[in-house]
Scaffold this active site. Structure first.
Site, mmCIF file in Angstrom:
data_model
loop_
_atom_site.group_PDB
_atom_site.id
_atom_site.type_symbol
_atom_site.label_atom_id
_atom_site.label_comp_id
_atom_site.label_asym_id
_atom_site.label_seq_id
_atom_site.Cartn_x
_atom_site.Cartn_y
_atom_site.Cartn_z
ATOM 1 N N THR A 185 0.864 -1.178 0.000
ATOM 2 C CA THR A 185 0.000 0.000 0.000
ATOM 3 C C THR A 185 0.902 1.229 0.000
ATOM 4 O O THR A 185 1.628 1.484 0.967
ATOM 5 C CB THR A 185 -0.921 0.014 1.223
ATOM 6 O OG1 THR A 185 -1.796 -1.113 1.173
ATOM 7 C CG2 THR A 185 -1.756 1.291 1.259
ATOM 8 N N LYS B 201 -7.534 1.503 -2.683
ATOM 9 C CA LYS B 201 -7.129 1.092 -1.334
ATOM 10 C C LYS B 201 -7.284 2.253 -0.350
ATOM 11 O O LYS B 201 -7.643 2.049 0.820
ATOM 12 C CB LYS B 201 -5.679 0.599 -1.347
ATOM 13 C CG LYS B 201 -5.155 0.123 0.009
ATOM 14 C CD LYS B 201 -5.954 -1.063 0.566
ATOM 15 C CE LYS B 201 -5.459 -1.499 1.945
ATOM 16 N NZ LYS B 201 -4.171 -2.210 1.889
ATOM 17 N N LYS C 134 0.229 5.422 8.478
ATOM 18 C CA LYS C 134 0.878 5.607 7.180
ATOM 19 C C LYS C 134 -0.155 5.686 6.061
ATOM 20 O O LYS C 134 -0.120 6.595 5.221
ATOM 21 C CB LYS C 134 1.863 4.455 6.940
ATOM 22 C CG LYS C 134 2.605 4.482 5.617
ATOM 23 C CD LYS C 134 1.989 3.581 4.559
ATOM 24 C CE LYS C 134 2.045 2.117 4.950
ATOM 25 N NZ LYS C 134 1.545 1.250 3.828
#
Length: 295
Positions: A100, A175, A243
């Site tokens: 990701t 995502k 993150k």
């Protein structure tokens, strides 16, 4: 896809370790690399395959190179440099990044791989550690149709569903949507459970009732009881959600969008990081509201 297809898998964390294992069990020829050599050695003891000491050595001669590491910086560290993936891939190589990352990095790598005659997919996954172990991941891909079709036999070894969303970067954008939805759901679930606990309701009963109505979610069904017990060790660490939400907020800012819930929840997670809970599961949001002794 022939079983003698050579596959390099870079990154053997909680997701990559079992994903590479599924490929080995499917009888592909798999070579792995991990920043920590001990993890690569353990993988080789667990599954059939080879290991190498650098990303480039693992990727050399591979038909397909898969990457699943931590963040943008980690991805760049395995792609660039004399020992990186880009130094060895050949025309026709398919490169799939399951990390990701930011959408900008996906576009950058897609161009870099294309200039070398290869194909690139950004293909982040959802389903957590359990999904990786059980081969039940959802895969969100960005890239060309031809690259996506070439990747389908690979996705089939550890995925339950996959979709091409658009050009490079589109998988990462999807995502981000996924992470935004999860963050909001977990905060709402935490607040609901805090009220239920303070009111003396039985959480198991509450969970069953809500699961049959509009409040139903994967988080409710799989995390409500563990959250109420103060159990927060399920693989997807707070560090990674901080993150990921950072990527979401940066992308939204570039489009002039405000994401107030995401910004607030990221702040809550940062509080938990500062409190030493950075490796706890993301469902630990409840611990801000209810102490384990109260639950």
């Amino acid at each position: 896809m022939p079983k003698h297809t050579k596959i390099a898998f870079i990154g053997l964390g909680v997701m990559g370790f079992p994903m590479a294992g599924h490929l080995s069990k499917a009888e592909f020829s798999v070579t792995v690399y991990n920043r920590s050599p001990a993890k690569a050695e353990l993988w080789q003891q667990t599954y059939r395959g080879e290991r190498q000491s650098t990303p480039g050595l693992a990727a050399a001669g591979a038909d397909i190179v898969l990457v699943c590491v931590g963040n943008d910086e980690d991805v760049r560290s395995v792609f660039y440099g004399e020992e990186g993936i880009l130094a060895v891939i050949q025309p026709g190589t398919l490169v799939i990044d399951h990390t990701t990352t930011s959408a900008d990095l996906a576009r950058e790598l897609s161009q870099a791989v294309a200039e070398l005659g290869g194909q690139f997919l950004d293909a982040p996954v959802s389903g957590g550690q359990a999904g990786a172990v059980n081969g039940q991941l959802s895969i969100m891909a960005g890239g060309t149709e031809s690259a996506f079709v070439a990747a389908l036999p690979i996705f089939g070894t550890y995925g339950k569903g996959w979709q091409l969303l658009g050009p490079a970067g589109s998988g990462q954008l999807c995502k981000m949507v996924n992470q935004l939805c999860i963050a909001g759901i977990l905060q709402g679930l935490s607040e609901g459970l805090a009220l239920a606990l303070a009111s003396g309701l039985d959480i198991g009963t509450v969970q069953k009732v809500l699961a049959g109505g509009a409040a139903q979610s994967w988080q409710l069904e799989n995390r409500a009881l563990t959250m109420a017990r103060g159990e927060y060790d399920f693989g997807f660490a707070i560090d990674w959600m901080v993150k990921d939400l950072g990527y979401c907020l940066d992308e939204a800012g570039s489009k002039g969008l405000a994401l107030p819930v995401a910004a607030q929840v990221q702040g809550f997670y940062q509080e938990l990081q500062a409190d030493g809970q950075n490796r706890c599961d993301t469902s630990a949001l409840l611990s801000r509201l209810v102490k384990p002794s109260e639950s």
